[in-house]
Structure formats: structure tokens, C-alpha cells
Scaffold this motif. Structure first.
Motif, PDB file in Angstrom:
ATOM      1  N   UNK A 125      10.819  12.620   7.834  1.00 38.55           N
ATOM      2  CA  UNK A 125      11.096  13.738   6.390  1.00 38.55           C
ATOM      3  C   UNK A 125      10.842  15.250   7.291  1.00 38.55           C
ATOM      4  N   UNK A 145       5.079  14.083   0.975  1.00 42.88           N
ATOM      5  CA  UNK A 145       5.179  15.140   1.953  1.00 42.88           C
ATOM      6  C   UNK A 145       4.821  16.668   1.975  1.00 42.88           C
ATOM      7  N   UNK A 165       4.212   4.266   3.357  1.00 39.60           N
ATOM      8  CA  UNK A 165       5.291   4.760   3.036  1.00 39.60           C
ATOM      9  C   UNK A 165       5.095   5.870   3.806  1.00 39.60           C
ATOM     10  N   UNK A 166       3.455   6.125   3.850  1.00 40.53           N
ATOM     11  CA  UNK A 166       3.406   7.989   5.086  1.00 40.53           C
ATOM     12  C   UNK A 166       4.329   7.555   6.280  1.00 40.53           C
ATOM     13  N   UNK A 210      -3.909   7.883  -2.962  1.00 39.19           N
ATOM     14  CA  UNK A 210      -3.449   7.644  -4.024  1.00 39.19           C
ATOM     15  C   UNK A 210      -4.205   6.706  -5.402  1.00 39.19           C
ATOM     16  N   UNK A 235      10.289   5.664  13.300  1.00 41.99           N
ATOM     17  CA  UNK A 235       9.477   4.948  12.424  1.00 41.99           C
ATOM     18  C   UNK A 235       9.679   3.602  13.045  1.00 41.99           C
ATOM     19  N   UNK A 258       8.827  -2.254  11.004  1.00 45.16           N
ATOM     20  CA  UNK A 258       8.130  -1.790   9.389  1.00 45.16           C
ATOM     21  C   UNK A 258       8.227  -2.536   8.188  1.00 45.16           C
ATOM     22  N   UNK A 266       3.392  18.896  11.638  1.00 45.73           N
ATOM     23  CA  UNK A 266       4.048  17.805  12.620  1.00 45.73           C
ATOM     24  C   UNK A 266       4.748  16.217  10.920  1.00 45.73           C
ATOM     25  N   UNK A 267       4.077  16.277   9.672  1.00 47.48           N
ATOM     26  CA  UNK A 267       4.619  15.725   8.928  1.00 47.48           C
ATOM     27  C   UNK A 267       3.930  14.413   8.709  1.00 47.48           C
ATOM     28  N   UNK A 276       6.861   7.315   7.323  1.00 46.17           N
ATOM     29  CA  UNK A 276       8.454   8.263   7.221  1.00 46.17           C
ATOM     30  C   UNK A 276       8.136   9.736   6.562  1.00 46.17           C
ATOM     31  N   UNK A 277       6.304  10.683   6.950  1.00 47.72           N
ATOM     32  CA  UNK A 277       6.484  11.552   6.602  1.00 47.72           C
ATOM     33  C   UNK A 277       6.836  12.418   7.752  1.00 47.72           C
ATOM     34  N   UNK A 278       6.273  12.071   8.723  1.00 44.24           N
ATOM     35  CA  UNK A 278       7.232  13.017   9.815  1.00 44.24           C
ATOM     36  C   UNK A 278       8.147  13.106   9.641  1.00 44.24           C
ATOM     37  N   UNK A 292       6.777  -3.636  -3.154  1.00 45.10           N
ATOM     38  CA  UNK A 292       6.163  -2.317  -3.680  1.00 45.10           C
ATOM     39  C   UNK A 292       6.747  -0.904  -2.994  1.00 45.10           C
ATOM     40  N   UNK A 320       0.618  -1.094   0.369  1.00 46.32           N
ATOM     41  CA  UNK A 320      -0.343  -0.006   0.432  1.00 46.32           C
ATOM     42  C   UNK A 320       0.461   1.058   0.203  1.00 46.32           C
ATOM     43  N   UNK A 321       0.288   2.266  -0.754  1.00 45.54           N
ATOM     44  CA  UNK A 321       0.770   3.710  -0.574  1.00 45.54           C
ATOM     45  C   UNK A 321       1.104   3.730   0.456  1.00 45.54           C
ATOM     46  N   UNK A 360      -2.808  15.890  -1.781  1.00 47.47           N
ATOM     47  CA  UNK A 360      -2.745  15.572  -3.030  1.00 47.47           C
ATOM     48  C   UNK A 360      -3.836  16.687  -4.289  1.00 47.47           C
TER      49      UNK A 360
END
Lengths: 424, 435
Positions: free
Chosen positions: A133, B125, A126-127, A219, A151, A155, B132-133, A129-131, B114, A122-123, B140
Motif C-alpha cells: 500500500x 496503513x 493482512x499486514x 488489533x 507479496x 500468501x 516503508x509500510x 499487504x501494508x508495504x 476472514x 489473524x489480522x 493504533x
């Protein structure tokens, strides 16, 4: 392709999707004509061009009672484990094993396989990792430094495409032949085809086949919509006004074994696997051949494998995803094989949406139920059949299969076409 | 089951893109010399990660390798490796699908998981997170969001299958599997089975992967699975050495062309080996750990030997999974010792070529299957590099110091994946095949 002297039967089935968490619940939805597609809750869809989906309503705790697992696997895995264990329980195959003398159980486990079709990922995973970034302020160096503070160490394991294979295996000690198929829409149905092939090939005496996916996420909706593949309401397969598909999510599973053994152990037999076809149209990731070539060849392969003539087929569960191009080319391919004598055709995505990796195996489970009941639910959303399809035998009402043999068609990205032939 | 009743399958083409070479022969030369493909990671700034080293494919020219520009647009890094390796395999075999027989050609691939490119995730992002991310879906929908359907297509689970079937016009049976580190081996095993049941006459079978990017390597760093010998990249992957401390992440692709034996003979094809047997089991132990007693891998090896009709006396080379983690290597040795108790200590040559190439994850099993074929062709076992300190648990006959010559009647390739899938393949020397 097979050893005709040996019949392979289905002895258990399971399903979870937006339309319910048992075969009979989902059947009731199909029979009622009321779609399970509706407004979704995963995120606020108010501003979105697509505001509907068929979400699984059961919580993680409803699906998998072991709460330790909840932290280490994904929601799609919960669907897969739930459906597979439902099919296993339905077949009573592990209960049978547990009644065997202890010295025979290891051997039984080594001859019990597990083949899973997985959506692959799923997309949203990967989220996580957003905080990080944000924290790293564009610096990859800082990203690496802060990684373990932000993380979960689990994971990767949480997101392995083969998690259902691993955990159903561990929980049931299914130690025989195995595979995890990541062939987009064709994943789940290929798990069934490979299971039957493996039993015919003598690699296992019984195999649990499962397929699971959770394609409904922002997404996916965004890109499917951008590619013109999404409808804003329940899909209308083969209708002149069809405009696209709608996502569902969930899983389905069947247990396959040699008929001889199933009878010996007194198992309930749901139906028989007769054969399959599988081919690619070699058209790249998205494109379809306009002439229905892949559909036609996969049907012909399946009929040939099953040693059936077209006239012996009593119903077809079509892929029918509701997109203009797929439905058209599917109908063309079917007509190429059956001419003007096409058996009744239906499809179930109007009810539980498109389960992508689990779609074909979910359709199989419900087709077996339809054959058992000798009742063919129609496409309830169908208004007017697209005249371009000619005289194409779909309807919005309930009809009756013409025989006890059915084809299940599944199409997917990569120009994939897979067809199963089954009997009840 | 009597193997003589089974349809015999020949390996007639090999293609490889690996960290030690962008072609088969370049890779094979490096493996015989025990040359390492590992170094400081150059493709992104890895200086903040606990592991800063990896075995990257070097000097790979995407444009040259994939002439179809439209196809190339859809290809991820690992897809480009796959297209290049598959093209090399077909050229090597001297045969390709034609209009007449394309429906009898099949494809099986072991595809990587994937994982989204860091740059694509960065776009999410920048448009779709709060301060806070945390993800905010409505971001989107911003009309400026540069989300590109081409990127979306690239990350679909069977995108590689779609590109390969299109590039080479393969219209028969096609499937894509992912059982982590066992994927490549399982893909080749699946191809063997599809050919035996008559579904195809010729197949392209292999694997491809590239996790050498910030998100890919993060998952392994978090698990602590990688070697952190950042000051000694060339010596970091040391399978079966007592001081081993994790694997070195690699990337690449490997493909085989498989043909019906008689058809290959008829056209005078060069036959590397017979793909003789496949074994496949699930350990059902733990998700990352291998069972210490080898229970699981043992069944896979036995099945592969049985399927091939090859006895334990006939295996002369084992290409081990040998990741260079404490658990894997111990478990695999336990399995090898259980199956080959009398010959594993001095007769059967054993090496893990991950000591040179690193771990190619979903491509590993396919590349290593190809290595077995080359070892048979040249009567030469490649080196288990970087071996120094013996581990009493791993007292098998490792190929140390230099490649070890000697005829190979049959070779075994093991692949053991996260999640517990075990794949073993047996290749037979074509001279051992009865006429």
C-alpha cells in the motif's frame, strides 16, 4: 442422539499453550497456582493498556521440525500441528496402523477422521499487504501491478483457516471424514463433539480432534479492550473484582475411538466421551442473555445425551473468562440446572489465558487430567467470590471432584454455548 | 448401513443470491440458459491486477434485503447476501422458528475466510506503519485512530452465524465451518447429520462468501488460480474444456431449509427433494492440487451414495465442482469415471454451473446443492456453458448447448476444496421416496 451400546473413549491427548507444551507441564502450572500470564514479547507493550498475555514460548522449530513448512503456514498452524501430532503419538494409533499388513492400511486411513477447530485467521496476516500500500501510493491500480513483486505467492495458502486439517492430514494420511470448524470460541470444543457424533454415526472408526488459535495480536487486544472485555492482569473468574479476560494462544487435541477397538489394540484409555449440548442464544455477535438460558440448555442437553442426572456430575470446568457479564450469566445457567447442589466448579483461564478457538478443547484436556488425578485445581487468582453469584462453589485452593464425571463448558461470540460430558 | 433406519430429511425451502440472479428463480433461469454472470470487475479498480474480471452480484439492495438496520450495520457484504438468501429460503418453505420451537431449529453455515476489507486495512496503513509500510503496533493507540468495534465484530469467524441466529431467532444447535471451496457442501452435510441424530427438527443450512475485493482477489492472483481472459469475461469459466485456464471468482450465498420428512409432509410443505446422503473425505495429497487419479473424491462420492442408499444406477445428474482449472477438472473426472464407469460417458448428465456463476468459494457447495434440488423439481439439467474443445481426460456426458430435459431420480453435488476436503451430497427425487 447416540448409539448407547457403543462407548467412545479418548486414547490420546496433547496441548501447547503459555503454561507448557505437554499435559504434565500444564498440569504443574495449574497445581502450583502460579499463572503463566505475564509481560509479552510479540510487540512492545509499554504504551498499551494491556501489558500481559500467555504466549507460547516454544519456537516454530520446537513445534514443527519440518522447516519447509515454516514458510508455508502460520504460527497458529504450528500450534495445531504440534498438539495434534502429540495426541496422535500419545494414542499410538498411527504406530498401530503402520504395524498392520500393507493391504489393510488404505482402508484404515479411509476410516480415520480429522476434525479441527480453527481460530479462522489473524489480522496480522493482512499486514503483509501494508508495504505494498505504501509502494502503491494510494493507487489501487499500482497495488495490483506491484502485487506479485511485494507479496509472497503463497500468501493465501499460508493463511487458509483449514491449514491444520490439510497438513496433519497429509502428514498422517488421515483420509476419512473431516471438517474445519470456525465457530470462534466454540471451534475446538465443537471439533470434539462432532468427532464423537461422527463415530457414533458410523462415519469413522477413530478421529483426531484438534483446536488451535493465536488470538493474541495488537488489533485483537485493542478491540477487546475497547469493548470492555480485557483485564490488565491475570483474569479473576467469578471474583467480585473481575474486570475482563487476557489472551493466551495455543492448541489442544484428543484422539477419539470406539472403546472396543481401543481395547483390541491395547491402547491406553484416558477417559470416555459421554455426550454434548450445543445451542445459540440468538442474541447476535456479542450479546448474552441475562438469564443464562444458553448455558442452562446446553448443560441439560449434555446431561440428557450422556444419560446422567445433575447429581452424578463430580466437577465443572467452567468457561469462566473473567468478564463481568459472561461469568455472571454462566453461574446463573449452572444454578438453574443444579439448584443448590452445584458440584465443585473451576476454570483454567487464570493460568493460560483465553485461547479463544482452542479454549474449550484445552479445558477438556486438562479436565481429563484432573479427573485422572482426582484432584481439582482451584482458580488461583480468586480473592472474594462475587456475592451476586450466591453460594457458588469455586475456590482458590485444590479440591476433589465428587465423582468421575465432569462437564466442560465453553461459550463464545454468536451466543454460542457448548457443553461436553466426560468420564475418567 | 441400511438407509431406511435413518431419519429422512426433506428440502422444503431454497434461497439464493448469486452473480446471475438475486433470487432463486432468477438464478435458476440464468443457469438453464447458460447466461454468464462474469464481467469486468466494477466494484473496485481492478485494472492493475493480473485478473480484472469476476462474477459480481449485481443490483443487490442491502437495505431492502435486510430490514433490521441494527443488524445490517454489523453485516459484511457476504453476510448481507446470507441474510437475504436465508430469508428467501424460509419464506419459500413457508415456515419460521417460533417462540415455542426455536430451540429445535438449528443453523449450519459454510463461511468465507476472514479477509479484511481494503478500506479497513488502509486505515491500519495510515495510522500504524513506518515510512516503508511496516506495521507499528503503537500507531493504533493514536487517539484519532478510527478503529470501530463494529468492523471488528464483522470479521469474527462466526459473525455470520451470530447475525443469522439473531435475525431468525434460531436457538438450537449452530455451527460454522470453513473448508475452503468445500465449505458450503460440508455445512449442508453437517446439518444432515445433526438432524439425523435428533438434535434439531428443522434447520437452515447454507454458505456465503465474497472475496471480490482487492485483498480477496490478491490471494488468488498470487497463486495464479484465476483465469486471466480479461478480454472475454463471459467465456473465461469453461469447465472441462481443453483450453480452460483457471476459475472466475464469484460471490453470493445459498441456503436450504431442511425439515424432518414426516413433519414436512404433515404440514403439507412443498418438498423439493430428500437430502439423502453425505460423503466426506480428505485427499491428503497437496494443498492446492487434486490427486490426478481422483483418490479422495472417489471415497466421498462412494460414502454419499452409501449413506443415501442410492446405487450408481440411480444418479441421473451430477453438479460437478468443475472449477475450470486444469488439475481440478481432470481429477474430478477421474473420480466420476471411477465411480460411474458405465454411465458417465452417455447416461448421467454432468454440468458445472460455475461456467455461468463463477466460483462462489465457501458458498459454492450450498448454491450448487440448491441447483440439484431445482434440477430434480423441473427434470432439467442446467448447462455446462462455454464448452468448446474436448479434453480426452474429461470425456464425461456434459450438458452442452442447451439445458437437457429428463427426469432425475437422484442427483449428486461435488465440492472439492483447497486443503483437500471433499464433500459429496446426494439428493433424491421425492417421487422416488417410498410412501
Amino acid at each position: 442422539m447416540k448409539n448407547a451400546s457403543e462407548k467412545i473413549v479418548f486414547t490420546g491427548s496433547g496441548i501447547v499453550c503459555g503454561a507448557g507444551a505437554t499435559v504434565s507441564d500444564v498440569w504443574n502450572v495449574l497445581e502450583s497456582g502460579e499463572t503463566a500470564i505475564g509481560p509479552y514479547s510479540k510487540w512492545d507493550g509499554e504504551n498499551w493498556p494491556v501489558k500481559v498475555a500467555a504466549e507460547v514460548k516454544e519456537s516454530n522449530r520446537d513445534l514443527v521440525s519440518d522447516r519447509k513448512l515454516h514458510k508455508t503456514i502460520s504460527r497458529t498452524d504450528m500450534f495445531g500441528i504440534y498438539a495434534a501430532e502429540q495426541a496422535i503419538a500419545d494414542s499410538a494409533v498411527l504406530a498401530y496402523r503402520d504395524g498392520l499388513p500393507e493391504e489393510e492400511q488404505d482402508g484404515f486411513n479411509d476410516r480415520t477422521g480429522l476434525i479441527v477447530g480453527s481460530g479462522g485467521g489473524n489480522y496480522t496476516s493482512n499486514y503483509d499487504y501494508l508495504p505494498l500500500i505504501t509502494e502503491a501510493k494510494e493507487s489501487l491500480h499500482a497495488f495490483g501491478k506491484e502485487l506479485s513483486n511485494q507479496v509472497t505467492p503463497m500468501w493465501l495458502l499460508k493463511n487458509l483457516p483449514n491449514n491444520v486439517l490439510c497438513h496433519v492430514g497429509i502428514r498422517g494420511q488421515l483420509k476419512g471424514t473431516n471438517a474445519c470448524i470456525t465457530n470462534q470460541c466454540a471451534s475446538g470444543i465443537m471439533a470434539v463433539a462432532e468427532s464423537a457424533s461422527a463415530i457414533w454415526n458410523g462415519e469413522a472408526d477413530r478421529i483426531v480432534a484438534a483446536g488451535h488459535d493465536a488470538p493474541f495480536e495488537p488489533e485483537m487486544v485493542y478491540y477487546y479492550h475497547k469493548l470492555g472485555l480485557m483485564s490488565s492482569r491475570a483474569p479473576k473468574p467469578f471474583d467480585r473484582e473481575r474486570s475482563g479476560t487476557v489472551f493466551g494462544e495455543g492448541a489442544a487435541s484428543v484422539v477419539l475411538e470406539r472403546e472396543e477397538e481401543a481395547k483390541e489394540r491395547g491402547a491406553g484409555i484416558i477417559g470416555e466421551f459421554l455426550g454434548f449440548g450445543c445451542c445459540s442464544e440468538a442474541t447476535g455477535i456479542l450479546d448474552l442473555r441475562p438469564d443464562g438460558d444458553g448455558v442452562q440448555r446446553a448443560i441439560e442437553q449434555a446431561l440428557n445425551d450422556a444419560e446422567l442426572s445433575p447429581s452424578e456430575i463430580g466437577m465443572i470446568c467452567a468457561h469462566g473468562n473473567g468478564t463481568p457479564a459472561s461469568d455472571l450469566t454462566e453461574a446463573i445457567g449452572i444454578r438453574e440446572v443444579f439448584g443448590e447442589a452445584i458440584p465443585p466448579v473451576t476454570g483454567f483461564k487464570w493460568a493460560y489465558g483465553h485461547l479463544i478457538g482452542a479454549s474449550g478443547i484445552a479445558d477438556l484436556v486438562m479436565t481429563l487430567e484432573a479427573l485422572k488425578r482426582q484432584m481439582l485445581p482451584g482458580i488461583a487468582t480468586l480473592g472474594e467470590v462475587d456475592p451476586v453469584l450466591g453460594d457458588f462453589p469455586v475456590s482458590n485452593g485444590v479440591s476433589q471432584p465428587k465423582s468421575r464425571n465432569a462437564l466442560v463448558i465453553c461459550r463464545g461470540f454468536g451466543g454460542m454455548n457448548v457443553v461436553l460430558a466426560v468420564r475418567v | 448401513m441400511a438407509s431406511k433406519e435413518k431419519r429422512r430429511i426433506a428440502v422444503t425451502g431454497i434461497g439464493m443470491v448469486t452473480p446471475v440472479g438475486n433470487t432463486t428463480e432468477e438464478t435458476w433461469d440464468a443457469l438453464r440458459a447458460g447466461k454468464s454472470g462474469a464481467d469486468q470487475i466494477a466494484s473496485f479498480d481492478a485494472s492493475g491486477f493480473s485478473t480484472m474480471i469476476g462474477a459480481e452480484v449485481k443490483g443487490f439492495d442491502r437495505e431492502a434485503a435486510v430490514p433490521d438496520k441494527k443488524l445490517l450495520k454489523f453485516a459484511s457484504r457476504s453476510h448481507a447476501f446470507a441474510l437475504a438468501a436465508a430469508a428467501e429460503a424460509l419464506a419459500d418453505a413457508g415456515i419460521a422458528p417460533t417462540e415455542e420451537d426455536s430451540h429445535r431449529w438449528g443453523l449450519t453455515v459454510g463461511a468465507g475466510m476472514m479477509s479484511v476489507a481494503y478500506d479497513d486495512l488502509k486505515v491500519i496503513h495510515d495510522y500504524a506503519t513506518d515510512e516503508n509500510g511496516y506495521f507499528d503496533a503503537d500507531g493504533i493507540l493514536n487517539p484519532d485512530f478510527p478503529g470501530n468495534p463494529v468492523n471488528f465484530c464483522r470479521w469474527q469467524s462466526n459473525a455470520g452465524l451470530g447475525l443469522l441466529t439473531k435475525q431468525f431467532g434460531i436457538r438450537g444447535y449452530a455451527t460454522s465451518v470453513h473448508t475452503a471451496c468445500a465449505s458450503g457442501g460440508q455445512a449442508i452435510g453437517s446439518a444432515l447429520k445433526a438432524m439425523r441424530r435428533g438434535q434439531c427438527d428443522r434447520m437452515l443450512a447454507g454458505g456465503f462468501d465474497s472475496m471480490l475485493n482487492p485483498i480477496g482477489i490478491s490471494g488468488f492472483c498470487l497463486l495464479g488460480a484465476l483465469s486471466t481472459d480479461n478480454d472475454n469475461p463471459a467465456g473465461a469459466s469453461r469447465p472441462f474444456d481443453k483450453t480452460r485456464n483457471g476459475f472466475v471468482l464469484g460471490e453470493g450465498a445459498g441456503f436450504l431449509v431442511l425439515e424432518d420428512w414426516d413433519k414436512a409432509r404433515e404440514r403439507g410443505a412443498n418438498i423439493y427433494a430428500e437430502l439423502a446422503g453425505d460423503g466426506n473425505s480428505l485427499s491428503c495429497y497437496r494443498i492446492t492440487d487434486s490427486p490426478p487419479d481422483g483418490n479422495g473424491p472417489i471415497q466421498a462420492i462412494h460414502q454419499a451414495l452409501g449413506d443415501a442408499g442410492v446405487s450408481v444406477e440411480e444418479i441421473d445428474y451430477i453438479n460437478a465442482h468443475g472449477t475450470s482449472t486444469q488439475m481440478n477438472d481432470r481429477s474430478e473426472c477421474a473420480a466420476m469415471k471411477a465411480v460411474f464407469p458405465d454411465r458417465i460417458h452417455d447416461e448421467i448428465r454432468v454440468s458445472s454451473t460455475k461456467s455461468s456463476m463463477g466460483h462462489l468459494i465457501a458458498a459454492a457447495g450450498a448454491v450448487e446443492a440448491a441447483v440439484c434440488c431445482l434440477a430434480i423439481r423441473d427434470s432439467m439439467a442446467p448447462i455446462n456453458a462455454n464448452y468448446g474443445e474436448p479434453d480426452p481426460d474429461c470425456d464425461v456426458n456434459l450438458v452442452v448447448g442447451e439445458a437437457k430435459p429428463g427426469r432425475i431420480r437422484a442427483a449428486l453435488s461435488n465440492s472439492l476444496g483447497f486443503g483437500g476436503s471433499n464433500s459429496s451430497l446426494v439428493f433424491r427425487n421425492p417421487e422416488e421416496v417410498p410412501a
